[in-house]
Scaffold this motif. Structure first.
Motif, PDB file in Angstrom:
ATOM      1  N   MET A  28       0.365  -0.915   0.286  1.00 25.69           N
ATOM      2  CA  MET A  28       0.145  -0.031  -0.224  1.00 25.69           C
ATOM      3  C   MET A  28       0.646   1.819   0.285  1.00 25.69           C
ATOM      4  SD  MET A  28      -3.199   1.279   0.315  1.00 25.69           S
ATOM      5  CE  MET A  28      -4.751   0.500   1.418  1.00 25.69           C
ATOM      6  N   TYR A  29       0.361   2.398  -1.127  1.00 26.96           N
ATOM      7  CA  TYR A  29       1.426   2.729  -0.853  1.00 26.96           C
ATOM      8  C   TYR A  29       0.920   4.895  -0.637  1.00 26.96           C
ATOM      9  CZ  TYR A  29       4.986   0.761  -2.942  1.00 26.96           C
ATOM     10  OH  TYR A  29       6.101  -0.120  -3.391  1.00 26.96           O
ATOM     11  N   LEU A  30       1.111   5.205   0.311  1.00 32.77           N
ATOM     12  CA  LEU A  30       0.125   6.095   1.263  1.00 32.77           C
ATOM     13  C   LEU A  30       0.783   7.824   1.091  1.00 32.77           C
ATOM     14  CD1 LEU A  30      -0.174   4.501   4.097  1.00 32.77           C
ATOM     15  CD2 LEU A  30      -1.957   4.643   2.814  1.00 32.77           C
ATOM     16  N   CYS A  31       0.403   8.574   1.204  1.00 32.77           N
ATOM     17  CA  CYS A  31       0.442   9.804   0.664  1.00 32.77           C
ATOM     18  C   CYS A  31       0.082  10.804   1.686  1.00 32.77           C
ATOM     19  CB  CYS A  31      -0.345  10.613  -0.672  1.00 32.77           C
ATOM     20  SG  CYS A  31       0.237  12.449  -1.454  1.00 32.77           S
ATOM     21  N   ALA A  32       0.274  11.218   2.284  1.00 28.96           N
ATOM     22  CA  ALA A  32       0.031  12.601   3.690  1.00 28.96           C
ATOM     23  C   ALA A  32       0.565  14.161   3.178  1.00 28.96           C
ATOM     24  CB  ALA A  32       1.114  11.324   4.568  1.00 28.96           C
ATOM     25  N   THR A  33      -0.196  14.401   3.939  1.00 31.76           N
ATOM     26  CA  THR A  33       0.383  15.906   3.712  1.00 31.76           C
ATOM     27  C   THR A  33       0.426  16.790   5.053  1.00 31.76           C
ATOM     28  OG1 THR A  33      -1.229  17.332   3.835  1.00 31.76           O
ATOM     29  CG2 THR A  33      -0.722  16.659   1.621  1.00 31.76           C
ATOM     30  N   SER A  34       1.652  17.618   4.981  1.00 28.01           N
ATOM     31  CA  SER A  34       1.564  18.624   6.184  1.00 28.01           C
ATOM     32  C   SER A  34       1.687  20.423   6.741  1.00 28.01           C
ATOM     33  CB  SER A  34       2.495  17.639   7.807  1.00 28.01           C
ATOM     34  OG  SER A  34       3.516  18.215   7.404  1.00 28.01           O
ATOM     35  N   ARG A  35       1.582  20.405   6.982  1.00 22.94           N
ATOM     36  CA  ARG A  35       1.423  22.069   6.693  1.00 22.94           C
ATOM     37  C   ARG A  35       2.729  22.455   7.011  1.00 22.94           C
ATOM     38  NH1 ARG A  35      -1.680  25.708  11.155  1.00 22.94           N
ATOM     39  NH2 ARG A  35      -2.124  23.990  12.556  1.00 22.94           N
TER      40      ARG A  35
END
Lengths: 116, 115
Positions: free
Chosen positions: B88-95
């Motif tokens: 599973m490939y997960l993308c994430a973001t943060s400020r």
């Protein structure tokens, strides 16, 4: 170096009974700690976070966690389990590197099963 | 609702055939991350972008590349997928990448199968 240890790889509870998922951390700094939940074949969802404010943190879906510095613990609790709580739970510490990139350090996860 | 979107949700590719996974975000966050998560394991960080600044993890294989053409989009390219890249490939973001109190927001993931 910062790290987290989730003490149980599997926890099974009956619906309507309390949930306790245990997490201990190691940190040289005042840590930022998070609990994320992952349902099967889904992304991670933030349940709650501790960032040096109140030690008892309330999250979504009735979950809460208490930061105990003396015990280096951040256990996740819920008074009454629901079938929809069945999922994998990750305890996470934010790795502070003094100006460099903030990274998440994950525990190995606890799989919560809820029996009817 | 502001969110992180990943396409496709399921991807099947052949051994050695290049594949691209897509991530977009409506949060206007500066940082975008790619994680690899194998069965019953925690996510493993592959790399991240801070704006256009690319940051590779030391143990990420050269087979994995990334592009971020603008703030909203980020791509994961696997040049020659092997059977061991099924995950599973997960993308994430943060400020912001320097503020440890900022949480990361995750997309739903792309399940990659290599045949």
């Amino acid at each position: 170096a910062q790290s987290v240890t989730q003490l149980d790889s599997h926890v099974s509870v009956s619906e309507g009974t309390p949930v306790l998922l245990r997490c201990n951390y190691s940190s040289s700094y005042s840590p930022s700690l998070f609990w994320y939940v992952q349902h099967p074949n889904k992304g991670l969802q933030l349940l709650l976070k501790y960032t040096s404010a109140a030690t008892l943190v309330k999250g979504i879906n009735g979950f809460e966690a208490e930061f105990k510095k003396s015990e280096t613990s951040f256990h996740l609790t819920k008074p009454s389990a629901h079938m929809s709580d069945a999922a994998e739970y990750f305890c996470v510490v934010s790795d502070r590197r003094g100006g460099a990139t903030n990274k998440l350090i994950f525990g190995t996860g606890t799989l919560l099963a809820v029996q009817p | 609702d502001a969110m992180v979107i990943q396409n496709p949700r399921y991807q099947v590719t052949q051994f050695g055939k290049p594949v691209t996974l897509s991530c977009s975000q409506t949060l206007n966050h500066n940082v975008m991350y790619w994680y690899q998560q194998k069965s019953s394991q925690a996510p493993k960080l592959l790399f991240h972008y801070y704006d256009k600044d690319f940051n590779n993890e030391a143990d990420t294989p050269d087979n994995f590349q990334s592009r971020r053409p603008n703030t909203s989009f980020c791509f994961l390219d696997i040049r020659s997928p092997g059977l061991g890249d099924a995950a599973m490939y997960l993308c994430a973001t943060s400020r912001d990448r320097r503020q440890p109190t900022y949480e990361q927001y995750f997309g739903p993931g792309t399940r990659l199968t290599v045949t």
